[in-house]
Write an enzyme that holds these catalytic residues in place. Structure first.
Site, PDB file in Angstrom:
ATOM      1  CE  LYS A 125       7.732  -2.129   1.457  1.00  0.00           C
ATOM      2  NZ  LYS A 125       6.662  -3.589   1.551  1.00  0.00           N
ATOM      3  CB  SER A 162       6.196  -3.494  -2.153  1.00  0.00           C
ATOM      4  OG  SER A 162       5.412  -3.587  -0.991  1.00  0.00           O
ATOM      5  CB  SER A 169       4.583  -6.616  -0.029  1.00  0.00           C
ATOM      6  OG  SER A 169       3.665  -6.140  -0.778  1.00  0.00           O
TER       7      SER A 169
END
Ligand code: GLN
Length: 456
Positions: free
Chosen positions: A73, A148, A172
Site C-alpha cells: 500500500k 482504503s 481499511s
C-alpha cells in the site's frame, strides 16, 4: 508460465526449476496487463525488484519469502521509491528509508513489485478518494474494491500477487478484503510496528497482511510482527499465545445482526452452522456509538498528524510568503475528504469543545473496550459481517460521506478496542464476494486462525 493465483508454496516449487530473473522478466508483463483492467497500482518497483533479485541469488533459498512477489500500500515507506499516500501533496515524495515491515520482508527474501492505490491518507472506504484514479473491483469493474487498501485487496483478489500489505485504521484492510474475496488481518494494536507508515490516526492505525491463501497470510503476519525500538507503542507477540486452541463458543452480537441485509445474515449463519461450534447471542451495549466515537477521535488525530504537510517539507513545495505557502499547498494539494476531517479534528480539540467531544469520545472508547472484555468472558471469539453491504457501484456513495462512513460500522469498534480481527471470504451473493469478520481478544490471532481454518 501461468502466473495467476500463485501461492507462496507454488512459487517455491516454480523456483526449483525456473531462474528468478527469467520468472520476473515475464511476470512484470503479466502484472501490468492484469493491472490495466483494475488500475490497482500507483507505481511498479521494477528496478528495486531486479536489484533484490541479484542480491537474493547469494542468499539462502530457504528464506520464508525467497523470491515471493508482494504489493505494498502506498502509505508504507520503501526506500528510494515514491510514496504518495494517494495524495497530490506527496506526489513527488521519495521515501528516504524503509518502514520496519519493509525491512523485515526484504530480509525474508520478498520481492516488492509495486505500490498500490488507496484513498488519500487512508481516508475512505472505496479507493475513490485517491487523488490519482479509482481502482475497480476484480469481480465487477463497475464496482469499487473497498478501501482504503483497495489497491492491495484488488491485486490479491485478481490473483496478480499472492500477498500484499495494507493498513487499517477503521476497517481499511478487512472491508476491501471482503469486497475482493480475500483474507485480510488487522492485528492486535502494537503487534506490528508502525515505523515508516504515513500516519492517519496513530492510536488506531495498524499495518496488516492480505492474502488469497490463509497459510500465506499467517506466514506474512509472523514475519512482520514484533517489538520495534523505533515504535514505542509496539510490543512483542506473547509466545504463550502461539499454540492450538479449542474453540467451543462464538458470540453473535445482536446489535450487529439486527438491521443486517438478510441475504448476508443468512449466508453467515449457514456457514457457521457447518462448524460444530456453539453459537451464542451476545450484546455489546455501547457498540452503536462506535461510529460517533471514531469520527471524533480519528479526525482529532488526523488534524495533528497532517499538520506536517505545510508545503515546505515532504513532496510538493510551494514558493511565496509563509501564509501563502500554507494556503496554496494545503488548499490545492489536499482533497475534500482530508480537509473535512482536518477541520472537524481541529474543532473537537479546540478550547471549549474539547471536554464535550474529544474527552467524551475517549470515555466511550473505554466503554466499548469493556463491552468486548465482558463478552470474551462468555465466548472464545465474536463473529460479524465485515461489511453491511456488497461491493457497491463506483460513484454510488462518494457524494454522501455518511453513507460511506457507514460501510465500516462493523470494523471500527475493533480498532477502538485495539483488538485483532480477520476477514475471511465465505461465499458469493449475486456473483459478488461476501466476507465474515472474526474478532478475537487481545493477542488471540491464533484462535482466530484456527476458527478460520474450519471454513477453508
Ligand atoms: N473507511 C474508514 C475511514 O474512512 C477507515 C479508514 C481506514 O481504516 N484507514 O476512516
Amino acid at each position: 508460465m501461468d502466473f495467476k493465483n500463485l501461492t507462496i508454496n507454488k512459487i517455491k516449487e516454480i523456483f526449483q526449476e525456473v531462474d528468478l530473473e527469467d520468472f520476473y522478466s515475464e511476470y512484470f508483463d503479466f502484472l501490468k496487463k492484469g493491472n490495466q483492467e483494475i488500475q490497482a497500482f500507483l507505481s511498479f518497483t521494477e528496478n528495486l525488484a531486479f536489484a533484490s533479485i541479484k542480491e537474493l541469488k547469494n542468499k539462502n533459498k530457504n528464506l520464508p519469502l525467497w523470491g515471493v512477489p508482494i504489493a505494498i500500500k502506498d502509505n508504507i515507506l520503501v526506500k528510494d521509491e515514491r510514496c504518495t499516500a494517494g495524495s497530490k501533496i506527496l506526489e513527488n515524495y521519495i521515501a528516504p528509508y524503509d518502514a520496519t515491515v519493509i525491512k523485515k520482508i526484504k530480509e525474508a527474501g520478498a520481492i516488492i513489485v509495486g505500490k498500490t492505490n488507496m484513498d488519500e491518507f487512508a481516508m475512505g472506504s472505496s479507493t475513490e478518494n485517491s487523488a490519482f484514479f479509482p481502482t475497480f473491483n476484480p469481480f465487477d469493474k463497475s464496482r469499487v474494491p473497498g478501501g482504503s487498501s483497495g489497491g492491495s485487496a484488488a491485486v490479491v483478489g485478481k490473483g496478480l500477487v499472492p500477498i500484499a500489505l495494507g493498513s487499517d485504521t477503521g476497517g481499511s484492510i478487512r472491508q476491501p478484503a471482503s469486497f475482493c474475496g480475500v483474507y485480510g488481518l488487522k492485528p492486535t494494536y502494537g503487534v506490528v510496528s508502525r515505523y515508516g507508515l504515513i500516519a492517519m490516526a496513530s492510536s488506531l492505525d495498524q499495518i496488516g497482511p492480505l492474502a488469497k491463501d490463509l497459510d500465506d497470510l499467517i506466514l506474512l503476519f509472523e514475519i512482520i510482527r514484533g517489538k520495534d525500538e523505533l515504535d514505542s507503542t509496539s510490543v512483542e507477540f506473547p509466545k504463550e499465545k502461539i499454540r492450538k486452541f479449542e474453540i467451543k463458543t462464538v458470540g453473535l452480537p445482536k446489535e450487529f445482526f439486527e438491521d443486517l441485509d438478510s441475504n448476508i445474515a443468512n449466508l453467515i449463519l449457514s456457514r457457521l452452522k457447518e462448524t460444530k461450534v456453539t453459537l451464542k447471542e451476545i450484546s455489546l451495549k455501547y457498540i452503536r456509538y462506535g461510529l460517533h466515537c471514531y469520527y471524533l477521535i480519528m479526525p482529532a488525530e488526523v488534524s495533528a498528524n497532517l499538520a506536517r504537510y505545510d508545503g515546505i517539507r515532504y513532496g510538493q513545495t510551494v514558493k511565496g510568503e509563509l501564509w501563502e505557502i500554507y494556503k496554496k499547498a494545503r488548499g490545492e494539494f489536499l482533497g475534500k475528504e482530508v480537509k473535512r476531517r482536518i477541520i472537524l479534528g481541529t474543532f473537537v480539540l479546540s478550547h471549549g469543545y474539547y471536554e464535550a467531544y474529544y474527552l467524551k469520545a475517549q470515555k466511550l472508547r473505554r466503554a466499548i473496550f469493556e463491552d468486548f472484555q465482558k463478552a470474551f468472558k462468555e465466548v472464545d471469539l465474536i463473529i460479524s459481517p465485515t461489511s453491511p453491504c456488497l461491493p457497491f457501484k463506483l460513484n454510488e456513495k462518494i457524494e454522501d460521506p455518511l453513507q460511506m462512513y457507514l460501510s465500516d460500522i462493523y470494523t471500527i469498534p475493533v480498532n477502538l478496542a485495539g483488538l485483532p480481527a480477520l476477514n475471511i471470504p465465505i461465499g458469493f451473493i449475486n456473483d459478488l464476494p461476501v466476507g465474515m469478520q472474526i474478532i478475537g481478544n487481545l493477542f488471540d490471532e491464533y484462535k482466530i486462525f484456527e476458527f478460520a481454518k474450519m471454513f477453508e
